[in-house]
Design a protein around this motif. Structure first.
Motif, PDB file in Angstrom:
ATOM      1  N   ASN A 176      46.019   3.429  27.873  1.00 58.39           N
ATOM      2  CA  ASN A 176      45.920   4.715  28.559  1.00 58.39           C
ATOM      3  C   ASN A 176      44.635   5.451  28.241  1.00 58.39           C
ATOM      4  OD1 ASN A 176      49.490   5.370  28.250  1.00 58.39           O
ATOM      5  ND2 ASN A 176      48.389   4.117  29.724  1.00 58.39           N
ATOM      6  N   SER A 220      50.649   5.099  35.988  1.00 62.22           N
ATOM      7  CA  SER A 220      51.373   5.560  37.175  1.00 62.22           C
ATOM      8  C   SER A 220      52.386   6.651  36.851  1.00 62.22           C
ATOM      9  CB  SER A 220      52.100   4.377  37.835  1.00 62.22           C
ATOM     10  OG  SER A 220      52.985   3.753  36.914  1.00 62.22           O
ATOM     11  N   ASP A 221      52.745   6.795  35.593  1.00 57.74           N
ATOM     12  CA  ASP A 221      53.721   7.801  35.167  1.00 57.74           C
ATOM     13  C   ASP A 221      53.046   9.173  35.149  1.00 57.74           C
ATOM     14  OD1 ASP A 221      55.338   9.539  33.580  1.00 57.74           O
ATOM     15  OD2 ASP A 221      56.227   7.837  32.533  1.00 57.74           O
ATOM     16  N   SER A 222      53.536  10.105  35.957  1.00 53.38           N
ATOM     17  CA  SER A 222      52.884  11.408  36.085  1.00 53.38           C
ATOM     18  C   SER A 222      52.923  12.195  34.776  1.00 53.38           C
ATOM     19  CB  SER A 222      53.537  12.229  37.205  1.00 53.38           C
ATOM     20  OG  SER A 222      54.910  12.451  36.926  1.00 53.38           O
ATOM     21  N   LEU A 223      53.976  12.011  33.977  1.00 48.47           N
ATOM     22  CA  LEU A 223      54.054  12.715  32.698  1.00 48.47           C
ATOM     23  C   LEU A 223      53.020  12.183  31.718  1.00 48.47           C
ATOM     24  CD1 LEU A 223      55.360  14.843  30.951  1.00 48.47           C
ATOM     25  CD2 LEU A 223      57.182  13.209  30.382  1.00 48.47           C
ATOM     26  N   TRP A 264      44.359   3.832  35.646  1.00 49.12           N
ATOM     27  CA  TRP A 264      45.134   5.039  35.382  1.00 49.12           C
ATOM     28  C   TRP A 264      46.619   4.708  35.350  1.00 49.12           C
ATOM     29  CZ3 TRP A 264      43.729   9.840  33.913  1.00 49.12           C
ATOM     30  CH2 TRP A 264      42.375  10.175  34.036  1.00 49.12           C
ATOM     31  N   GLY A 306      56.749  10.290  28.286  1.00 46.12           N
ATOM     32  CA  GLY A 306      55.362  10.711  28.455  1.00 46.12           C
ATOM     33  C   GLY A 306      54.431  10.200  27.379  1.00 46.12           C
ATOM     34  N   LYS A 356      45.701  14.322  30.208  1.00 42.80           N
ATOM     35  CA  LYS A 356      44.803  15.441  30.532  1.00 42.80           C
ATOM     36  C   LYS A 356      44.802  16.467  29.393  1.00 42.80           C
ATOM     37  CE  LYS A 356      43.674  14.135  34.780  1.00 42.80           C
ATOM     38  NZ  LYS A 356      42.284  13.783  35.170  1.00 42.80           N
ATOM     39  N   VAL A 379      50.127  10.916  32.620  1.00 42.03           N
ATOM     40  CA  VAL A 379      48.857  11.450  33.104  1.00 42.03           C
ATOM     41  C   VAL A 379      48.691  12.902  32.659  1.00 42.03           C
ATOM     42  CG1 VAL A 379      47.515  12.065  35.159  1.00 42.03           C
ATOM     43  CG2 VAL A 379      48.744   9.874  35.068  1.00 42.03           C
ATOM     44  N   LYS A 380      49.748  13.679  32.771  1.00 46.08           N
ATOM     45  CA  LYS A 380      49.707  15.077  32.326  1.00 46.08           C
ATOM     46  C   LYS A 380      49.370  15.167  30.841  1.00 46.08           C
ATOM     47  CE  LYS A 380      52.620  19.202  31.847  1.00 46.08           C
ATOM     48  NZ  LYS A 380      53.982  19.772  32.042  1.00 46.08           N
TER      49      LYS A 380
END
Length: 453
Positions: free
Chosen positions: A276, A34-37, A32, A262, A43, A39-40
């Protein structure tokens, strides 16, 4: 021992030996980001479920498989009346014949929107190095050859704009290898299959130039063409672990995300922080996977346009999409525009039929999640994200007709079952853990979806 995750689809036509050799294996495992954006955005991408992969380049002129005929691997077949160099010269020269005067990206975007597709990936450059945008790093682009006097010569801009106007998530396919570049296939040496044809250890400067060239081209795409959501990198043999072909993915991805925060990066087949999502090609994983993945399935036997392509039926595509979504993935369908610049009627007819089905049954596909019990007989099961509703998708092969009833176990209704396309509530009976649903007479002979709630 590595687990075999893939099965070639029994629903699809048998692959030729050449096609089988050209399929990239799926990565073993997933990391996965590590950048939260990122990941968002991943999703959100997973909710889209259905996209299009557009292969278009000089190979459309003769209607041959994209790029590969200029490679000298032993699975390649080509015209034996010419020497290899004569063939290569002919192929490179197709740039002076590729003049798509009917180029109509709005027609493409409308056809894909009509099909119910939600995201797109366009081939900015395939392995042959011919750029489908106005690159300043090479003269080998559509903007510098036969199409150069056309006001739409910067093709990529018009394609992206047309799909953005239809609300699509935007993806750029980019080939890491470039067989036209003297920094990758150097004319000093003979070709060596798909790989760089000189020793990187002996000629480090030349490889450094190729790495810089690659970064600059991706920077062009990321900085000049508006919002880009996905960078889809093909040519998994260009990686340090396998062949020492290190193009410095950490700095490349960092640069790309400076332009496009992102950004989903798909360094396909290279497990790690820059893959990703996974991209099994012409195949579906045997079982559900709980991380992002996308099955890449061509509408014909080939990714690009061929004049006598064998088109899969709408039923086959719907069945395939149902299986992929039930297993937790997305499906990207390969469509090749013609050398004139349109998507032909054979393709648009199938896309329209798929879209008709999705407009009636898309609730069972889009923004769904998986269920533990996801397959039984001809049925594939999905669920709403809140878990309150389950969906059963009944698949039919091309020569099959609908049964008078459907039956399955485990996923029992709390109160009702209805036909998703019409909202009609259906009669059912339950014996233990088995439910049997009676289907109405005179239903259209096509896959159907039921809502269980």
């Amino acid at each position: 021992m590595r687990k075999k995750l893939l099965t070639i689809l029994t629903l699809l036509p048998l692959l030729t030996a050449a096609q089988t050799n050209n399929i990239h294996e799926q990565s073993d495992g997933y990391e996965w980001p590590s950048d939260s954006l990122v990941v968002k955005n991943l999703k959100a991408w997973q909710d889209l479920k259905f996209g299009v992969l557009l292969h278009w380049g000089i190979y459309a002129v003769p209607g041959i498989v994209e790029s590969w005929s200029i490679c000298d691997e032993n699975w390649i077949t080509r015209d034996t009346t010419r020497t290899y160099q004569q063939y290569l010269d002919w192929y490179w020269g197709l740039a002076d014949e590729f003049n798509p005067t009917q180029f109509d990206p709005t027609q493409w975007a409308q056809a894909c929107s009509d099909a119910g597709m939600k995201y797109m990936i366009f081939t900015t450059k395939h392995h042959d190095g011919f750029c489908m945008y106005d690159s300043q790093e090479t003269d080998y682009t559509i903007a510098r050859h036969a199409f150069s006097s056309n006001p739409r010569r910067d093709v990529l801009r018009h394609v992206f704009d047309a799909y953005r106007d239809k609300g699509f998530t935007i993806g750029a396919y980019f080939s890491k290898p470039d067989w036209h570049s003297q920094y990758y296939w150097w004319d000093v040496y003979a070709k060596k299959g798909r790989n760089v044809n000189y020793s990187i250890d002996q000629h480090p400067w030349r490889w450094q130039q190729f790495t810089k060239f690659t970064h600059r081209q991706i920077a062009e795409i990321m900085s000049r063409y508006g919002r880009v959501d996905i960078l889809w990198l093909d040519g998994g043999w260009v990686c340090p672990e396998r062949y020492g072909q290190d193009i410095d993915m950490p700095s490349l991805a960092s640069m790309a995300r400076q332009h496009q925060p992102g950004l989903i990066v798909v360094d396909r087949t290279i497990r790690g922080p820059y893959e990703n999502y996974q991209t099994p090609e012409r195949a579906i994983p045997e079982q559900q996977l709980n991380y992002p993945w996308e099955s890449c399935i061509p509408l014909t036997d080939d990714w690009g346009y061929t004049p006598h392509g064998r088109y899969k039926s709408a039923r086959t595509i719907i069945n395939t999409l149902a299986e992929i979504v039930a297993k937790g993935g997305n499906m990207v369908l390969g469509v090749g525009p013609t050398p004139e610049g349109i998507i032909n009627v054979e393709a648009t007819d199938r896309l329209h039929e798929i879209g008709q089905w999705l407009r009636a049954n898309g609730k069972a596909i889009y923004a769904t999640t998986t269920t533990d019990h996801y397959h039984e007989g001809t049925l594939w099961f999905t669920a709403s994200k809140d878990g309150m509703r389950k969906y059963a998708i009944c698949c039919l092969t091309d020569n099959e007709t609908l049964p008078t009833q459907l039956s399955w176990t485990t996923l029992l209704p709390k109160k009702h079952i209805r036909l998703l396309s019409t909202g009609k509530k259906l009669k059912y009976s339950i014996e233990g853990q088995r439910i049997t649903v009676k289907l109405p007479a005179n239903l259209p002979q096509q896959p159907l979806a039921l809502e269980i709630y």
